[in-house]
Enzyme design. Structure first.
Site, PDB file in Angstrom:
ATOM      1  N   THR A 174       0.852  -1.192   0.000  1.00 15.95           N
ATOM      2  CA  THR A 174       0.000   0.000   0.000  1.00 15.95           C
ATOM      3  C   THR A 174       0.887   1.240   0.000  1.00 15.95           C
ATOM      4  OG1 THR A 174       0.055   0.222   2.391  1.00 15.95           O
ATOM      5  CG2 THR A 174      -1.648  -1.212   1.497  1.00 15.95           C
ATOM      6  N   ARG A 207       6.211   0.956   2.849  1.00 15.55           N
ATOM      7  CA  ARG A 207       6.739   2.148   3.512  1.00 15.55           C
ATOM      8  C   ARG A 207       6.838   1.846   5.001  1.00 15.55           C
ATOM      9  NH1 ARG A 207       8.300   3.869  -0.522  1.00 15.55           N
ATOM     10  NH2 ARG A 207       8.063   5.913  -1.475  1.00 15.55           N
ATOM     11  N   GLU A 232      13.971   5.897   8.306  1.00 15.41           N
ATOM     12  CA  GLU A 232      15.177   5.640   7.490  1.00 15.41           C
ATOM     13  C   GLU A 232      16.034   6.907   7.482  1.00 15.41           C
ATOM     14  OE1 GLU A 232      13.889   4.466   3.582  1.00 15.41           O
ATOM     15  OE2 GLU A 232      12.640   2.858   4.362  1.00 15.41           O
ATOM     16  N   HIS A 249      15.796  -0.169   1.526  1.00 11.30           N
ATOM     17  CA  HIS A 249      14.765   0.420   0.658  1.00 11.30           C
ATOM     18  C   HIS A 249      15.212   0.370  -0.813  1.00 11.30           C
ATOM     19  CE1 HIS A 249      11.438   3.723   0.507  1.00 11.30           C
ATOM     20  NE2 HIS A 249      11.474   3.040  -0.626  1.00 11.30           N
TER      21      HIS A 249
HETATM   22  N1  LIG Z   1      10.428  -0.663  -1.555  1.00  9.31           N
HETATM   23  C1  LIG Z   1      10.455   0.006  -2.675  1.00  9.31           C
HETATM   24  O1  LIG Z   1      11.507   0.213  -3.266  1.00  9.31           O
HETATM   25  C2  LIG Z   1       9.180   0.501  -3.263  1.00  9.31           C
HETATM   26  C3  LIG Z   1       8.107   0.806  -2.479  1.00  9.31           C
HETATM   27  N2  LIG Z   1       6.932   1.239  -3.049  1.00  9.31           N
HETATM   28  C4  LIG Z   1       5.807   1.527  -2.162  1.00  9.31           C
HETATM   29  O2  LIG Z   1       4.759   0.641  -2.492  1.00  9.31           O
HETATM   30  C5  LIG Z   1       3.555   1.373  -2.624  1.00  9.31           C
HETATM   31  C6  LIG Z   1       2.661   0.673  -3.638  1.00  9.31           C
HETATM   32  O3  LIG Z   1       3.208   0.821  -4.931  1.00  9.31           O
HETATM   33  P1  LIG Z   1       2.294   0.629  -6.228  1.00  9.31           P
HETATM   34  O4  LIG Z   1       1.709  -0.710  -6.237  1.00  9.31           O
HETATM   35  O5  LIG Z   1       3.100   1.055  -7.381  1.00  9.31           O
HETATM   36  O6  LIG Z   1       1.146   1.703  -5.932  1.00  9.31           O
HETATM   37  P2  LIG Z   1      -0.337   1.670  -6.469  1.00  9.31           P
HETATM   38  O7  LIG Z   1      -0.919   2.995  -6.146  1.00  9.31           O
HETATM   39  O8  LIG Z   1      -0.370   1.170  -7.865  1.00  9.31           O
HETATM   40  O9  LIG Z   1      -1.054   0.556  -5.555  1.00  9.31           O
HETATM   41  C7  LIG Z   1      -1.354   0.732  -4.217  1.00  9.31           C
HETATM   42  C8  LIG Z   1      -2.611  -0.051  -3.912  1.00  9.31           C
HETATM   43  O10 LIG Z   1      -2.819  -0.018  -2.488  1.00  9.31           O
HETATM   44  C9  LIG Z   1      -4.204   0.087  -2.265  1.00  9.31           C
HETATM   45  N3  LIG Z   1      -4.451   0.589  -0.915  1.00  9.31           N
HETATM   46  C10 LIG Z   1      -4.396   1.865  -0.466  1.00  9.31           C
HETATM   47  N4  LIG Z   1      -4.689   1.901   0.845  1.00  9.31           N
HETATM   48  C11 LIG Z   1      -4.944   0.629   1.226  1.00  9.31           C
HETATM   49  C12 LIG Z   1      -5.293   0.025   2.455  1.00  9.31           C
HETATM   50  N5  LIG Z   1      -5.493   0.735   3.574  1.00  9.31           N
HETATM   51  N6  LIG Z   1      -5.463  -1.329   2.502  1.00  9.31           N
HETATM   52  C13 LIG Z   1      -5.270  -2.088   1.388  1.00  9.31           C
HETATM   53  N7  LIG Z   1      -4.964  -1.548   0.187  1.00  9.31           N
HETATM   54  C14 LIG Z   1      -4.796  -0.216   0.110  1.00  9.31           C
HETATM   55  C15 LIG Z   1      -4.693   1.030  -3.360  1.00  9.31           C
HETATM   56  O11 LIG Z   1      -6.099   0.882  -3.572  1.00  9.31           O
HETATM   57  C16 LIG Z   1      -3.860   0.568  -4.545  1.00  9.31           C
HETATM   58  O12 LIG Z   1      -4.537  -0.400  -5.324  1.00  9.31           O
HETATM   59  C17 LIG Z   1       3.996   2.786  -3.058  1.00  9.31           C
HETATM   60  O13 LIG Z   1       3.053   3.750  -2.685  1.00  9.31           O
HETATM   61  C18 LIG Z   1       5.290   2.960  -2.324  1.00  9.31           C
HETATM   62  O14 LIG Z   1       5.049   3.521  -1.061  1.00  9.31           O
HETATM   63  C19 LIG Z   1       6.772   1.309  -4.405  1.00  9.31           C
HETATM   64  C20 LIG Z   1       7.812   1.008  -5.226  1.00  9.31           C
HETATM   65  C21 LIG Z   1       9.133   0.672  -4.721  1.00  9.31           C
HETATM   66  O1  LIG Z   2       8.879   4.195  -5.782  1.00  5.38           O
HETATM   67  C1  LIG Z   2       8.938   4.250  -4.559  1.00  5.38           C
HETATM   68  O2  LIG Z   2       7.981   4.602  -3.865  1.00  5.38           O
HETATM   69  C2  LIG Z   2      10.165   3.864  -3.859  1.00  5.38           C
HETATM   70  O3  LIG Z   2      10.128   3.482  -2.731  1.00  5.38           O
HETATM   71  C3  LIG Z   2      11.440   3.991  -4.590  1.00  5.38           C
HETATM   72  O4  LIG Z   2      11.984   2.785  -4.967  1.00  5.38           O
HETATM   73  C4  LIG Z   2      12.371   4.757  -3.701  1.00  5.38           C
HETATM   74  O5  LIG Z   2      13.401   5.227  -4.430  1.00  5.38           O
HETATM   75  P1  LIG Z   2      14.419   6.318  -3.867  1.00  5.38           P
HETATM   76  O6  LIG Z   2      14.074   7.602  -4.419  1.00  5.38           O
HETATM   77  O7  LIG Z   2      14.257   6.383  -2.400  1.00  5.38           O
HETATM   78  O8  LIG Z   2      15.709   5.841  -4.318  1.00  5.38           O
END
Ligand SMILES: NC(=O)C1=CN([C@@H]2O[C@H](COP(=O)(O)OP(=O)(O)OC[C@H]3O[C@@H](n4cnc5c(N)ncnc54)[C@H](O)[C@@H]3O)[C@@H](O)[C@H]2O)C=CC1
Ligand SMILES: O=C(O)C(=O)[C@H](O)COP(=O)(O)O
Length: 345
Positions: A174, A207, A232, A249
């Site tokens: 999420t 997150r 972090e 991360h």
């Molecule tokens: N560790 C990393 O490197 C990364 C972390 N992220 C994190 O992952 C999150 C999700 O990424 P995406 O899938 O691309 O975003 P997205 O916006 O496509 O999907 C998020 C989903 O979570 C759902 N959601 C929102 N609140 C919710 C809740 N309380 N309970 C259940 N579902 C809920 C939404 O309806 C949506 O379908 C990002 O917002 C970011 O914070 C994303 C990419 C990389």
């Molecule tokens: O897309 C997100 O959301 C992420 O968590 C990214 O992977 C984070 O990338 P950085 O900017 O922190 O390198």
């Protein structure tokens, strides 16, 4: 035109210099003084984009090359006629690969058959749905929870949070949100942590703040996999010491994802300023076909990228930010020719 860009944005010079003078800084160091006379701001996740940063500046366009939105005050941008674009989905495949690769490694470590395990996915957007598709290919049963999608799309196959939390493997995807009908801040908390037990594998690659770490550090699980942390880079060292993977991360840090983040912002910038896209930019990453020697899934995935190295690299947490800013090259699975089928969707 003047552009200020986080120097961790992929190929910022090749991609963005057609628009004007490019100034770069570490994302955490971009401040009100540095943006003041710039027209365009391009960030990753480390710059807080808000009134304190932008008031009195000439910024007309903000591009975020990552998926998370919690660093951006979108209301402020809207109310001040500043165009905003965020590269939604750019790194979703990278995160899905991180989770699947880790499950396959844990199956070997604990000698379980992953096809007999359930995978609870909380948040079924870009990351969660790609992860679910890969799990389906591998024969892992998924329990999908996303009340927002369930409400908007009337999806019959989604489950309540409590059911998803009782899966063998539980993973959060999420955004971090504090308001609305379904805030995700402390979604796993005092009231529902009892679903997590000594047989659960628990992931946070969403997150810090989505899971209450104070309770998490006192809860016995089978394994913890933590890529995203509260505070972090000053992360919880009790959790760090005991986690199977404690990474800085980086789940979304494939080369493909970083390129796609920059490229999606480039496309939006071209549209905003009515500029023609340069064709060659699409070819900026082209490693050719990469051959794998291994003949089974576990070894093939580890030959592509062994995520254990990221945990080792930040044993000293002083390395947290340095390591992620200088992250090893990691290409996504479709670049590889493998003797064993990879779960590519
Ligand atoms: N560790 C990393 O490197 C990364 C972390 N992220 C994190 O992952 C999150 C999700 O990424 P995406 O899938 O691309 O975003 P997205 O916006 O496509 O999907 C998020 C989903 O979570 C759902 N959601 C929102 N609140 C919710 C809740 N309380 N309970 C259940 N579902 C809920 C939404 O309806 C949506 O379908 C990002 O917002 C970011 O914070 C994303 C990419 C990389
Ligand atoms: O897309 C997100 O959301 C992420 O968590 C990214 O992977 C984070 O990338 P950085 O900017 O922190 O390198």
């Amino acid at each position: 035109m003047k552009l200020i860009i986080d120097d961790a944005c992929y190929a910022y010079d090749e991609i963005f210099s057609q628009f004007g003078k490019v100034i770069t800084m570490a994302g955490r160091d971009i401040n009100a003084k540095s943006v003041k006379d710039c027209d365009v701001l391009i960030v990753r996740s480390r710059t807080q984009v808000n009134q304190a940063l932008l008031e009195g500046s000439s910024i007309k366009f903000v591009g975020s090359t990552v998926a998370g939105l919690d660093h951006v005050d979108q209301d402020y941008l809207k109310n001040n006629d500043i165009e905003f674009f965020s590269a939604q989905g750019c790194n979703s495949m990278a995160v899905a690969e991180f989770v699947i690769s880790t499950i396959i490694n844990l199956a070997e470590k604990h000698k379980f058959n992953y096809q007999q395990k359930t995978l609870g996915i909380i948040g079924v957007g870009n990351v969660g749905s790609r992860l679910a598709a890969k799990a389906d290919l591998l024969g892992i049963k998924t329990l999908l929870n996303d009340p927002i999608r369930q409400h908007n799309e009337n999806l019959g196959n989604f489950v309540d949070l409590d059911i998803a939390l009782s899966a063998d493997i539980v993973t959060f995807h999420t955004p971090l949100t504090f308001d609305g009908q379904y805030p995700s801040y402390k979604l796993l908390n005092q009231a529902n942590f009892h679903h997590i037990n000594e047989q659960t594998i628990l992931f946070n690659a969403a997150r810090g703040g989505v899971i209450d770490e104070k309770i998490w550090e006192k809860t016995q699980t089978l394994e913890n996999v933590i890529d995203c942390w509260e505070n972090e880079p000053n992360i919880n060292q009790n959790l760090q010491k005991t986690a199977y993977l404690a990474s800085p991360h980086i789940a979304g840090h494939s080369v493909d994802a970083k390129f796609m983040g920059s490229f999606m912002v480039y496309e939006a910038l071209c549209e905003f300023f009515g500029e023609k896209q340069q064709e060659n930019i699409k070819n900026l990453i082209n490693p050719g076909v990469l051959m794998l020697k291994s003949d089974n899934l576990l070894d093939s995935l580890n030959e592509i990228y062994d995520f254990k190295q990221d945990t080792i690299a930040i044993k000293n947490i002083e390395n947290f930010e340095i390591y992620r800013r200088n992250y090893p090259i990691r290409y996504e699975w479709p670049h590889y020719r493998s003797k064993t089928p990879l779960p590519i969707v």
